[in-house]
Design a protein around this motif. Structure first.
Motif, PDB file in Angstrom:
ATOM      1  N   ALA A  82       0.800  -1.224   0.000  1.00  0.00           N
ATOM      2  CA  ALA A  82       0.000   0.000   0.000  1.00  0.00           C
ATOM      3  C   ALA A  82       0.827   1.265   0.000  1.00  0.00           C
ATOM      4  O   ALA A  82       0.288   2.361  -0.160  1.00  0.00           O
ATOM      5  CB  ALA A  82      -0.938   0.003   1.208  1.00  0.00           C
ATOM      6  N   MET A 109      -0.271   4.236  -4.615  1.00  0.00           N
ATOM      7  CA  MET A 109      -1.097   3.454  -3.706  1.00  0.00           C
ATOM      8  C   MET A 109      -1.553   4.319  -2.526  1.00  0.00           C
ATOM      9  O   MET A 109      -0.984   5.392  -2.268  1.00  0.00           O
ATOM     10  CB  MET A 109      -0.337   2.223  -3.223  1.00  0.00           C
ATOM     11  N   ARG A 154       0.992  -4.785  -6.977  1.00  0.00           N
ATOM     12  CA  ARG A 154       0.270  -3.979  -7.978  1.00  0.00           C
ATOM     13  C   ARG A 154      -0.433  -4.892  -8.985  1.00  0.00           C
ATOM     14  O   ARG A 154      -1.578  -4.645  -9.369  1.00  0.00           O
ATOM     15  CB  ARG A 154       1.223  -3.013  -8.672  1.00  0.00           C
TER      16      ARG A 154
END
Length: 598
Positions: free
Chosen positions: A480, A485, A591
């Motif tokens: 994250a 992100m 990702r």
């Protein structure tokens, strides 16, 4: 002797490592220095060099013969003659003032301990008062491209010997721009550090609260390397400071630059053309350019010579003014005598104004990587300076005089050659302790140009492999916190900068942790694993603790192994949290997994 004119630090190191060069050959280099070269006040004599070479040999023995442990091994350098070196007189370009120090200035001692060899002391505007290079009884220093023009000052000699490749680097000083204007006029790099980053012990003060020892080099890479050796807190200097390591150390792919909304060139259309080309070149590099109000910068610059701050120069020369005023250059004497007209009340009022303007300046620069300005709005001939010595000097300082009053760091860079063949420079300025970020951006700038190095006609060599910036922690992020992100802001708001995307060693597995908001992965070492995509970010070490505090269980920071054998700090996951987690190792990275879920 093979030509060593214009060698960079990397080329000196390579020649010594290969055996193509030995330090004793610096004796031949010193013999080539012209006796009538006004850039020098003193050149190293054979016995001085012999002593330094013997000391260098002792230093090499102390590190087991490994020259890589002496980062400046055998590298020739020069210092401005207001900086002390044991065994050399310090004159500050005034013979009547001269004295013989018994020890090196703190910065000189650091450089010599790293293996550098002092080749001479250089000329300057007397008592470091001037931006011209003409106010010295040892002679004016001509521009290295056209001697009819000024070299810039006050660090004229140091800039000249670097521009002509006679030494690899030189020390200057900078109070009002003396470490930047000569760089701009001679097509070299001038690194003006944050005040207090270098010790001033062993420096003849011009304005003690503002003075900075500076570095001249042919490349940004070399200037930054020298600065890393020269820096450090010194308890013997009341104005020395420790780096808090909170500032950014590099600049991201998106460059944000400010420029003055109103630019002044005093009618010099050639300098204006080069600066406008530089702005367009930065845009081509991806920079976003925004105009800012320059009035606070200009108002603060005016304070340095047009108000009570000039009295600090008067304090520095109090003894000479009282006992030997005739020994002081008439222009310099006229400037410093102006300080006698101000009272203590005037000085306090000036300090209040400085603080107010400095705050406005630093607030203006917030959110930018740097302020981009011309190093000097114009250049003048030596004949011009005879006619208007004060007015034209003031023009040279238009974009420099405010810098130390506002506690900024600065990097002067070559920008191009004018239509008449003279160099023209730009300067990047940023708040205190942004030195490494400016150097990072400056290297990108210099690598993007096809300019000769100084006046040597040599080209920029290939850069050395990028090293982790001192004062940072390199952190691998896997989920994250990746670029784009949801938690990436926890890095960027702490001045962390993306270094590269790479892979872990092939001994990890990646899991999607249930119930985490935002969704987060867990990375764990395992048999039968594979390489996982990670991003490496450099974070100022003083901000790392704040970052770690925000990491929730079951995640933590440990040590990750990368595919190329490096080890870095990075995210790990406690084993107990993996029992109910989804193994997403097959995607090779977080990702790709997130994308697969739509």
């Amino acid at each position: 002797m093979q030509s060593v004119i214009g060698w960079t630090l990397g080329e000196w190191h390579a020649a010594y490592r290969s055996g193509a060069m030995t330090p004793d050959r610096l004796l031949s280099l010193a013999a080539q220095y012209s006796a009538d070269d006004s850039a020098w006040i003193a050149r190293a004599q054979p016995e001085q060099l012999a002593m330094q070479l013997a000391q260098l040999n002792d230093r090499l023995d102390a590190v087991g013969g490994d020259i890589d442990k002496l980062p400046l091994y055998g590298v020739p350098f020069a210092i401005k003659d207001n900086i002390d070196a044991a065994g050399w007189d310090t004159t500050a370009a005034c013979p009547e003032f001269a004295y013989s120090p018994t020890s090196d200035a703190a910065v000189v001692a650091k450089l010599r301990a790293a293996g550098a060899i002092l080749m001479g002391k250089t000329n300057l505007d007397q008592f470091a008062t001037g931006l011209v290079g003409t106010r010295s009884p040892y002679g004016a220093v001509g521009n290295s491209f056209n001697a009819d023009y000024v070299s810039g000052g006050s660090s004229s000699g140091s800039a000249s010997v670097v521009a002509r490749g006679l030494v690899a680097f030189a020390l200057g000083t900078d109070t009002a721009g003396s470490g930047r204007v000569p760089a701009g006029f001679n097509n070299i790099v001038g690194l003006k550090p944050t005040k207090g980053r270098f010790s001033n012990t062993g420096l003849v003060s011009a304005c003690r609260t503002l003075d900075c020892i500076s570095v001249f080099a042919l490349t940004v890479e070399d200037a930054a390397a020298v600065a890393q050796v020269a820096q450090g807190y010194d308890a013997s200097d009341a104005y020395s400071r420790s780096n808090p390591y909170t500032a950014p150390v590099s600049v991201g792919a998106s460059i944000k630059l400010a420029i003055p909304a109103s630019l002044e060139f005093f009618g010099d259309t050639q300098n204006q053309a080069v600066f406008e080309q530089a702005v367009e070149h930065f845009k081509a590099l991806g920079a976003v350019i925004s105009e800012v109000d320059f009035s606070a910068f200009k108002a603060l610059a005016d304070q340095l010579y047009s108000g009570p701050w000039v009295a600090e120069r008067t304090v520095a020369l109090e003894g000479m003014l009282e006992h030997q005023p005739q020994a002081i250059n008439p222009v310099v004497r006229g400037i410093v005598e102006n300080g006698l007209q101000y009272s203590a009340c005037d000085a306090y009022k000036a300090e209040y104004l400085r603080a107010e303007l400095s705050r406005r300046i630093n607030d203006t620069l917030a959110g930018f990587d740097a302020l981009l300005v011309p190093t000097s709005p114009t250049i003048r001939t030596r004949a011009d300076m005879v006619l208007e010595p004060v007015r034209y000097n003031a023009q040279f300082g238009y974009y420099t005089n405010f810098t130390n009053l506002a506690d900024l760091s600065a990097l002067a860079l070559p920008a191009g050659l004018r239509a008449d063949g003279l160099p023209c420079g730009i300067t990047l300025l940023a708040p205190a302790w942004h030195d490494s970020a400016l150097a990072h951006l400056g290297q990108r700038w210099q690598a993007s140009l096809e300019l000769p190095l100084g006046a040597t006609e040599r080209q920029l060599p290939a850069p050395a492999a990028a090293q982790q910036a001192p004062g940072t922690v390199r952190v691998a992020v896997v989920g994250a916190h990746l670029s784009g992100m949801p938690l990436n802001f926890q890095l960027t708001t702490r001045n962390a900068v993306l270094v590269e995307q790479t892979l872990t060693a092939s001994t990890y597995r990646l899991y999607a942790l249930p119930g985490t908001v935002p969704p987060k992965p867990g990375l764990a070492r395992a048999d039968g694993g594979r390489s996982i995509i990670v991003e490496l970010w450099d974070m100022p070490i003083a901000r790392f603790g704040e970052f770690v505090v925000e990491i929730p269980a079951p995640l933590g920071i440990g040590t990750l192994m990368l595919a190329d054998g490096r080890s870095v700090k990075g995210f790990i996951c406690e084993p107990w949290a993996l029992a109910d987690a989804l193994d997403v190792t097959e995607f090779g990275g977080w990702r790709a997994y997130v994308t697969s879920k739509g």
